[in-house]
Design an enzyme around this catalytic site. Structure first.
Site, PDB file in Angstrom:
ATOM      1  N   ASP A   2       0.987  -1.357   0.146  1.00  0.00           N
ATOM      2  CA  ASP A   2       0.003   0.025   0.097  1.00  0.00           C
ATOM      3  C   ASP A   2       0.977   1.212  -0.112  1.00  0.00           C
ATOM      4  O   ASP A   2       0.223   2.374  -0.195  1.00  0.00           O
ATOM      5  CB  ASP A   2      -1.000  -0.121   1.184  1.00  0.00           C
ATOM      6  CG  ASP A   2      -0.323  -0.168   2.560  1.00  0.00           C
ATOM      7  OD1 ASP A   2       0.680  -0.195   2.561  1.00  0.00           O
ATOM      8  OD2 ASP A   2      -0.935   0.119   3.471  1.00  0.00           O
ATOM      9  N   TYR A  19      11.997   3.136  -1.285  1.00  0.00           N
ATOM     10  CA  TYR A  19      11.370   1.608  -1.283  1.00  0.00           C
ATOM     11  C   TYR A  19      10.090   1.772  -2.034  1.00  0.00           C
ATOM     12  O   TYR A  19       9.893   1.070  -2.841  1.00  0.00           O
ATOM     13  CB  TYR A  19      11.010   1.079   0.215  1.00  0.00           C
ATOM     14  CG  TYR A  19      10.294   0.057   0.304  1.00  0.00           C
ATOM     15  CD1 TYR A  19      10.231  -1.123  -0.422  1.00  0.00           C
ATOM     16  CD2 TYR A  19       9.006   0.122   0.907  1.00  0.00           C
ATOM     17  CE1 TYR A  19       9.209  -2.065  -0.535  1.00  0.00           C
ATOM     18  CE2 TYR A  19       7.942  -0.796   0.978  1.00  0.00           C
ATOM     19  CZ  TYR A  19       8.030  -2.077   0.296  1.00  0.00           C
ATOM     20  OH  TYR A  19       7.203  -3.090   0.478  1.00  0.00           O
TER      21      TYR A  19
END
Length: 354
Positions: free
Chosen positions: A134, A159
């Site tokens: 998410d 990331y």
């Protein structure tokens, strides 16, 4: 029948492999690079299972991937392989770019070639399932609606940016080449076998060692918490019945501030393994400087997977967190070997990956 799982010695991947083998007689070819987060201890219970074939290697090694695909003829590839710790991505983004973007590209190329050569029936049945996060959606304000699958991508860390790029590659390979793909974007996972750099296992390990329990900033960063075995069941369901080219958000319906998580873990440890001095573990809580670009809130709207595929998490946060704390207390040897680095000794390496 066979499936190929990449990253199957990591936290989520190993839980998926264990659950799959417990519920199916379908062979799993398990490919993992065995970086610091890959741990063969996680798979000790299936080490002698003939339906589990472990191969040490990199998803970026097209020669190895091609050989595995040709040799085992899997009906599906499930890609769990990823560098996933935000703090590490801030201090060293290069590995995240190489694994999450370049590695995913090479894996897609190998799979596309394999899939293109299959017979009509096998080609129609084949699936490539990409496991994502998410965090690609960015950060929410406290009153914003939860992330739906249509939310635009706004990654805020190396990331999450690398995972967003991998999601885009998977989507492009479906729309450009027709590759039969499925993507899942999950919320914060917790449960057995999680490396103790992540919040919940770090709290459990540090608490027992008498170390500080670090809390970033004011501890009010909100996350949706998903028990890892629920995540695994959602992936199985998407693989079974998901619509090709679609994305499914997987969440636990458990939005909680990080500080609440810390207090919950402390309370469970007070109950299950009290400190020798009788004092509460909360005394070890230490607030530390917030990390750069720390997203304030994530929240998953998981109605699509429920309405279209009939999936909901089986665990509440209260049941899942108790199981998790108890697992770490029951498995001190796993923790000790991980902390000592002993889990990385004598890991086999596939010849083609050398």
């Amino acid at each position: 029948m066979t499936i190929l799982v990449t990253g199957g010695a990591g936290f989520i991947g190993s839980n998926f492999v264990l659950d799959w083998l417990a519920e199916s007689h379908e062979t799993v070819v398990n490919l993992d690079k065995l970086t610091y987060a890959g741990n063969l201890q996680n798979l000790a219970t299936v080490a002698d299972n003939p339906e589990h074939i472990f191969v040490r290697g990199d998803i970026g090694d097209e020669e190895l991937i091609t050989r595995l695909l040709q040799e085992h003829q899997p009906r599906a590839v499930l890609n769990f392989a990823a560098e996933s710790h935000v703090d590490r991505s801030i201090h060293g983004p290069g590995e995240f770019i190489q694994t999450n973007i370049v590695g995913t590209f090479h894996l897609l190329e190998s799979v596309r070639t394999y899939w293109g050569a299959l017979g009509a029936d096998a080609k129609a049945a084949f699936r490539f399932l990409h496991v994502s996060t998410d965090e690609v959606y960015g950060s929410l304000a406290k009153t914003d609606p939860a992330f739906a699958e249509t939310h635009r991508y706004e990654p805020n860390s190396p990331y999450s940016a690398s995972k967003a790029a991998s999601d885009h590659l998977v989507r492009a390979y479906h729309h450009t080449y027709g590759l039969p793909v499925l993507t899942t974007n999950c919320s914060n996972n917790y449960g057995p076998y999680q490396f103790p750099e992540k919040l919940i296992p770090l709290l459990i390990v540090n608490a027992q060692a008498g170390k500080p329990l670090p809390v970033y900033g004011d501890g009010q960063q909100i996350r949706d918490w998903l028990y890892v075995k629920d995540h695994c069941s959602a992936i199985r369901r998407v693989l079974e019945a998901g619509v090709l080219g679609e994305t499914y958000n997987v969440g636990g319906w458990n939005e909680k501030p990080n500080l609440d998580i810390v207090h919950t873990v402390c309370a469970l440890l007070d109950e299950l393994k009290p400190r020798a001095d009788g004092k509460p573990y909360e005394e070890q809580i230490t607030f530390v400087t917030d990390r750069p670009g720390h997203d304030r809130r994530y929240a998953i709207d998981a109605r699509k997977i429920e309405q279209q595929l009939g999936w909901r998490p089986a665990e509440t946060f209260e049941t899942g967190i108790r199981k998790t704390v108890q697992w770490y207390l029951d498995n001190p040897h796993w923790v000790d070997k991980l902390l000592s680095g002993g889990y990385r000794i004598a890991a086999p390496r596939d010849k083609a990956a050398a």
